[in-house]
Design a protein around this motif. Structure first.
Motif: not given
Ligand code: PEP
Ligand code: MG
Length: 586
Positions: A199, A202, A304, A308, A343, A351, A374, A444, A446, A468, A470, A480, A517-518
């Motif tokens: 994250h 990201i 998205l 959190e 979300r 996180k 989680r 989601m 995932e 994607t 997760d 990750r 949304c990944g």
């Molecule tokens: C994902 O897992 O692709 C996602 C968009 O959510 P996050 O990255 O917040 O886990």
């Protein structure tokens, strides 16, 4: 001497600046330049805080009970000695006077210099005094904030022309601290730990600043004030580059600025393929303040909103229903009638909440947090907080088009509990006469189990969104956020592609809107592939919208779809995609 430190590239572009080394725990210290006219005031702030800490320590010493261990009194002596040592407060003044750093930053910079000297000491006893030095600095930082708070980490930084640009070097930066970083003066960063879809990475991409993570030795090899080039495309930090190398990077920096300016011109162009297919390009946001940027980037909604981030760095004071409602409403209003997908909290894994109990934290460290309590699992374990969030989202839906997205769904039982909680939240709002609008409910996808058994989930949802990041983590069993296995985190793995492709196809068969949304959605290397799989909705960082749009405008979905099978059947899909779809790795 020039050196190179290699890591994982996470956010494109080139940043060039002087290194600011920050201990992980001090990323939230305010970093800003002071005006030359304020130098004396700033030094006075430092002096006052030193006096305050000296008083604190002397009082502690005086009030020590007579039966207190002798070591304690000795320790306070050591702290007082360190406090008055010229190498701490005296040298800190130099950062203020010569570099125009604010007092907190100057103190942290000097701490880093001294900490290294302690690390290099042969004598165990002396080496261990580093912890005492850190404690003294911690007291000074607290006194500084108490006495006359400087510019808080949350305030707007001031820029003074002529100052050197800065890059941050840290062992790690928590996702929550990245939010503070959004408002800081740094033009790039490098960390020792982290993976491409952690994250922290990201958020770096969402800020569109060059970053390298997982550069294991960075914070040891780079020294305070070194010149550093952060090459966010190659994943390398070049320390004290030669003039020729520096020139080359300055050239690349200008090129990428030109490229961005060129892409920016696509902002208002509709995303339609050569064969007339409309593609929805949505934005991922972390805070409501990101929404205007999403709109400006040309996104046609928020796909998205990672809610959190409202809950992080909040200790015991988590946002209540009203505070959440205001935040969601702000995002909805900023999007001016375009849909906003909120979300529900995805707390846990990388996180954690600050207020997590010692029990939970122990488990965070001892077991495997990515497989633990989680996302929706956490929400279900906190039913009243879950309903509170749902009420806040429902209330925001009176101001625009809102969709609710549930993270990490895998079991039908979770779906049933979610629907019950949503109905109960509506009922509670009815009871107090609060308005709310219609909301769509999405899942989601995932967890591989959800992708494999998607037919079980589809009847209960209005839409689905593929996470994607997760999905790859759980399919390949690769954490990750762990740089040690970052090289095995492979979105091109045939198993991953097969799950994504079948999820899109089966959702479409059931007329259920599906998006991704990944991070793959915002990576131009995958645009043609996802279009070939039938995807027509992508959600990404606002900074990526134009680059993806450019790929969409040049795509012919009919041709891409016909060639998909060659890619999916290939043992090397990345190469096959390049060959058959004209996309593939950039
Ligand atoms: C994902 O897992 O692709 C996602 C968009 O959510 P996050 O990255 O917040 O886990
Ligand atoms: Mg996820």
């Amino acid at each position: 001497m020039s050196i190179q430190v290699f890591g994982v590239p996470v956010s494109r572009g080139v940043a060039i600046g002087r290194a600011v080394l920050v201990a992980s725990s001090r990323v939230d210290v305010a970093h800003y330049y002071i005006a030359p006219a304020d130098i004396d005031n700033e030094i006075e702030r430092l002096r006052q805080s030193r006096n305050a800490v000296a008083d604190e320590l002397s009082t502690l010493q005086r009030e020590l009970p007579s039966d207190a261990p002798a070591e304690l009194a000795a320790l306070l002596d050591v702290h007082l000695m360190l406090l008055h040592d010229e190498s701490l407060t005296g040298a800190t003044k130099h950062w203020i006077r010569d570099r125009h750093y604010n007092a907190e930053w100057a103190l942290s910079a000097q701490l880093e210099v001294l900490a290294r000297q302690f690390d290099e000491m042969e004598d165990d006893y002396l080496r261990e005094r580093k912890a005492d030095l850190e404690q003294v600095v911690e007291r000074l930082l607290r006194a500084l904030t108490r006495s006359q708070p400087g510019l808080g980490a949350g305030a707007e930084p001031r820029d003074f022309a002529g100052e050197d640009p800065l890059v941050l070097v840290a062992s790690d930066i928590a996702p929550a601290d990245m939010i503070q970083f959004k408002r800081s003066v740094f033009s790039g960063f490098v960390t020792d730990v982290g993976g491409r879809t952690s994250h922290t990475a990201i958020v770096a991409r969402s800020m569109d600043i060059p970053a390298v993570v997982g550069a294991r030795e960075a914070s040891r090899l780079i020294r305070q004030d070194d010149w550093v080039v952060i090459d966010g495309d190659a994943g390398v930090a070049v320390v004290n580059p030669s003039p020729i190398v520096l020139d080359e990077y300055r050239f690349r920096q200008r090129q990428s600025e030109l490229e961005r300016a060129r892409l920016d011109r696509l902002r208002n162009t509709p995303a339609v393929t050569l064969d007339g297919k409309v593609v929805e390009l949505l934005a991922n946001i972390e805070l409501p303040g990101d929404a205007p940027g999403a709109l400006a980037a040309g996104a046609v909604g928020v796909g998205l909103f990672r809610s959190e981030f409202l809950f992080m760095n909040r200790a015991d004071n988590l946002p209540d229903e009203n505070e959440q409602f205001e935040a969601y409403r702000a995002a909805v209003v900023a999007m001016q009638g375009l849909p906003v997908t909120i979300r529900t909290v995805d707390i846990g894994a990388d996180k954690p909440l600050e207020r997590m109990s010692a029990h939970e934290l122990r488990h965070e460290h001892a077991l495997n947090p990515a497989l633990g309590l989680r996302a929706i699992r956490w929400s279900i374990s906190e039913p009243s907080m879950f309903r509170q969030q749902l009420r806040a989202i429902l209330r925001a839906s009176a101001y625009g088009k809102v969709r609710i997205l549930i993270p990490m769904v895998a079991h039908l039982r979770e779906v049933q509990i979610t629907i019950e909680a949503l109905n109960r939240a509506r009922q509670q709002l009815d009871e107090v006469g609060r308005a709310y609008g219609p909301v769509e409910l999405g899942a989601m996808i995932e967890i591989p189990a959800a992708a494999i058994s998607i037919e079980m989930l589809l009847p209960h949802f209005d839409f689905v969104s593929l996470g994607t990041n997760d999905l790859i983590q759980y399919t390949l069993a690769i954490d990750r956020a762990d740089e040690a296995v970052a090289h095995l985190y492979d979105p091109w793995h045939p198993a991953v592609l097969s799950l994504i492709s079948s999820t899109i196809a089966r959702a479409r068969d059931h007329n259920c809107p599906v998006s991704v949304c990944g991070e793959m959605a915002g990576d131009p290397s995958f645009t043609e592939l996802l279009l070939a799989m039938g995807l027509r909705s992508f959600s990404m960082h606002p900074a990526q919208v134009s680059a993806i749009k450019q790929r969409v405008l040049r795509a012919d979905t009919a041709k891409l779809e016909a060639r998909l099978v060659d890619v999916l059947n290939s043992p090397d899909p990345a190469r096959a995609a390049q060959e058959h779809l004209g996309g593939g790795t950039n």
